[in-house]
Design an enzyme around this catalytic site. Structure first.
Site, short mmCIF file in Angstrom:
data_model
loop_
_atom_site.label_atom_id
_atom_site.label_comp_id
_atom_site.label_asym_id
_atom_site.label_seq_id
_atom_site.Cartn_x
_atom_site.Cartn_y
_atom_site.Cartn_z
N ARG A 39 -5.65 -3.18 -10.38
CA ARG A 39 -4.79 -2.27 -11.23
C ARG A 39 -3.97 -3.21 -11.98
O ARG A 39 -3.32 -3.10 -13.21
CB ARG A 39 -3.56 -2.30 -10.06
CG ARG A 39 -3.83 -0.89 -9.63
CD ARG A 39 -2.76 -0.35 -8.72
NE ARG A 39 -2.53 0.43 -8.19
CZ ARG A 39 -2.28 1.13 -7.08
NH1 ARG A 39 -1.54 0.86 -5.83
NH2 ARG A 39 -2.21 2.26 -6.79
N LYS A 200 -4.92 14.71 4.62
CA LYS A 200 -4.56 15.72 5.76
C LYS A 200 -4.38 16.65 4.69
O LYS A 200 -4.02 16.79 3.57
CB LYS A 200 -2.93 14.85 5.85
CG LYS A 200 -3.38 13.62 6.81
CD LYS A 200 -2.13 13.17 7.03
CE LYS A 200 -2.18 12.53 8.40
NZ LYS A 200 -0.64 11.67 8.40
N GLY A 351 -6.69 6.61 -4.42
CA GLY A 351 -6.89 5.33 -3.76
C GLY A 351 -8.60 4.95 -3.34
O GLY A 351 -9.55 4.33 -4.09
N GLY A 374 -0.80 9.16 -5.71
CA GLY A 374 -0.01 10.11 -5.69
C GLY A 374 0.96 10.55 -7.49
O GLY A 374 1.33 11.89 -7.24
P1 ADP Z 1 -7.49 9.20 -0.84
O1 ADP Z 1 -6.81 8.08 -1.35
O2 ADP Z 1 -8.46 9.19 -2.40
O3 ADP Z 1 -6.14 10.46 -1.68
P2 ADP Z 1 -7.07 10.43 0.90
O4 ADP Z 1 -6.46 9.27 1.70
O5 ADP Z 1 -6.39 11.62 1.41
O6 ADP Z 1 -7.64 10.36 -0.13
O7 ADP Z 1 -7.83 10.62 2.31
C1 ADP Z 1 -9.14 9.41 2.89
C2 ADP Z 1 -9.37 9.16 3.79
O8 ADP Z 1 -9.49 10.52 4.36
C3 ADP Z 1 -10.65 8.32 3.75
O9 ADP Z 1 -10.05 7.32 5.33
C4 ADP Z 1 -11.56 9.04 5.03
O10 ADP Z 1 -11.96 7.67 5.52
C5 ADP Z 1 -10.68 10.07 5.97
N1 ADP Z 1 -11.91 11.62 5.71
C6 ADP Z 1 -12.58 11.83 5.71
N2 ADP Z 1 -12.84 13.73 5.75
C7 ADP Z 1 -12.76 13.15 7.19
C8 ADP Z 1 -13.09 13.79 8.23
N3 ADP Z 1 -13.64 14.51 7.99
N4 ADP Z 1 -12.11 12.94 9.03
C9 ADP Z 1 -11.70 12.07 8.89
N5 ADP Z 1 -11.62 11.58 8.66
C10 ADP Z 1 -11.53 11.90 7.32
MG MG Z 2 -5.59 6.93 0.31
#
Ligand code: ADP
Ligand code: MG
Length: 400
Positions: A39, A200, A351, A374
């Site tokens: 960043r 989620k 992230g 976000g």
């Molecule tokens: P981003 O930061 O790219 O927006 P998120 O924060 O929404 O992504 O999600 C990332 C997290 O989701 C990671 O820590 C990953 O370990 C978790 N994750 C992905 N698939 C699974 C799964 N099948 N079960 C549990 N956690 C998961």
């Molecule tokens: Mg994340």
């Protein structure tokens, strides 16, 4: 965008002017030092232009989530040190954000010099968008440049409020580049593919609902896929399922049908009995009782990769599995490689998605890496970003 750009401001001259730059320097700190400086690097373009134009740069950012009062562990001082290394010049650091100490630090600036103010969230009014704080921040500025794309979806004093009190405003280069690239998702060259994963459904429900009618193909992975599989009555074992989101998942599936959009879910899975990197794992098509799915399987990864090759525009947010653990990283790696190989105009945000891309070293083969998770999700949903609308409003009023 109806906002002046940084180049517009530079063209009118900034020598000797106090240019207040709100950047997003919210970096991870490890043992009091900057962990990942992505960043900070992203902010350099705007800062270098202003400094070589002779501006007196007053730089502000938040770091972490202090509770509206000073927290020494969340001081921006380590960021000033790293920024000085990256710019190859001295960077002043001011222990205050507003008030006499900050005013003195700004008054002491020479042309082409920069001072970083202390964490704006040490001020209780920041996240409340307090007009009094906005006014006091504005006292440090002749020109306001918002370059904090990652925080522009928040109406805070230093991202939005301040713009009303400074006559000249502009969008920084990072903010402008983010908006231009993300606009290509809002009006895409089709087919548009959205790959959504991550932890989620609840985090990404709004974007799922907004993108489903708009995208040609939606590929779902990550933990949220299992809430969708449950909604379809498939076995999910001990996988992460959000019981209170099953109905929402059903609604997204129904919307995809109604709009004639293809919604793809994993058809094979890498499962284990425990959430642990050393747990024995296997590939299955139906998740057995007592097992949790921690990654998409190879067949699913190949299908999603094929979609990436067919797409003309591509948006990826959220890893396909628990990529932090070697055993469950293959799905995310396959998708990251496919996104990099695809000829589509590709945009990756989030992230964790970015760290997966960087770990594989394929970042330079991706069209655009969005620095704001976000904010990028809100923008592609079609929502207005308060940090951008505040600039537009001031620009419109001062052009009257
Ligand atoms: P981003 O930061 O790219 O927006 P998120 O924060 O929404 O992504 O999600 C990332 C997290 O989701 C990671 O820590 C990953 O370990 C978790 N994750 C992905 N698939 C699974 C799964 N099948 N079960 C549990 N956690 C998961
Ligand atoms: Mg994340």
């Amino acid at each position: 965008m109806s906002t002046p750009t940084l180049d517009d401001v530079l063209a009118k001259g900034v020598r000797g002017q106090r240019v207040f730059v709100r950047a997003d320097l919210n970096v991870p700190l490890v043992d009091g030092r900057v962990g990942d400086d992505t960043r900070i690097r992203a902010a350099l373009g705007t800062l270098r232009k202003l400094l070589s134009g002779g501006a007196r740069v007053v730089l502000a950012s938040h770091l972490g989530r202090p509770k509206g009062s000073p927290d020494p562990a969340l001081s921006l001082r380590p960021v000033a040190e790293r920024l000085a290394e990256l710019l190859g010049r001295a960077v002043g650091f001011c222990e205050a954000t507003i008030g006499p100490v900050a005013e003195a630090a700004v008054a002491a600036l020479g042309d082409g010099e920069l001072v970083l103010l202390e964490n704006v969230r040490f001020e209780a009014g920041e996240t409340k968008n307090d007009p009094e704080l906005a006014r006091r921040l504005a006292q440090l500025a002749d020109v306001f440049v918002n370059d904090a794309f990652g925080t522009s979806h928040r109406a805070h004093a230093s991202t939005a409020g301040i713009a009303a009190h400074v006559p000249r405003v502009a969008a920084g280069d990072l903010l402008r580049s983010e908006l231009e690239h993300l606009a290509e998702i809002r009006s895409p060259v089709r087919p548009l593919l959205c790959l959504l994963g991550g932890a989620k459904v609840s985090d990404k429900l709004a974007v799922l609902e907004a993108l489903t009618p708009h995208t040609d193909v939606l590929c779902i992975g990550g933990a949220m896929a299992y809430t969708f599989l449950r909604a379809l009555g498939q076995p999910t074992g001990t996988s992460m399922v959000e019981e209170d989101r099953i109905e929402d998942a059903r609604r997204v599936i129904a919307a995809a049908e109604r709009f004639g959009r293809r919604l793809l879910l994993p058809t094979d899975h890498v499962v284990a009995e425990r959430f642990a990197g050393d747990a024995p794992s296997k590939v299955v098509t139906l998740i057995p009782d007592g097992f949790m799915a921690l990654d998409i399987g190879p067949e699913t990864a190949a299908r999603y990769a094929e979609e990436a090759h067919q797409a003309k525009t591509l948006f990826w947010n959220g890893p396909m599995g628990v990529f932090e653990m070697e055993a469950f990283a293959k799905g995310t790696e396959a998708v990251a490689n496919a996104v990099a190989e695809s000829a589509a105009n590709s945009i990756v945000g989030g992230g964790d998605s970015l760290s997966a891309v960087n770990k594989l070293g394929v970042g330079d083969r991706i069209g655009h890496l969005s620095t704001g998770g976000g904010a990028s999700l809100e923008f592609v949903q079609g929502l207005a970003l308060p940090g951008v609308t505040a600039l537009e409003k001031t620009a419109m009023e001062s052009s009257r």
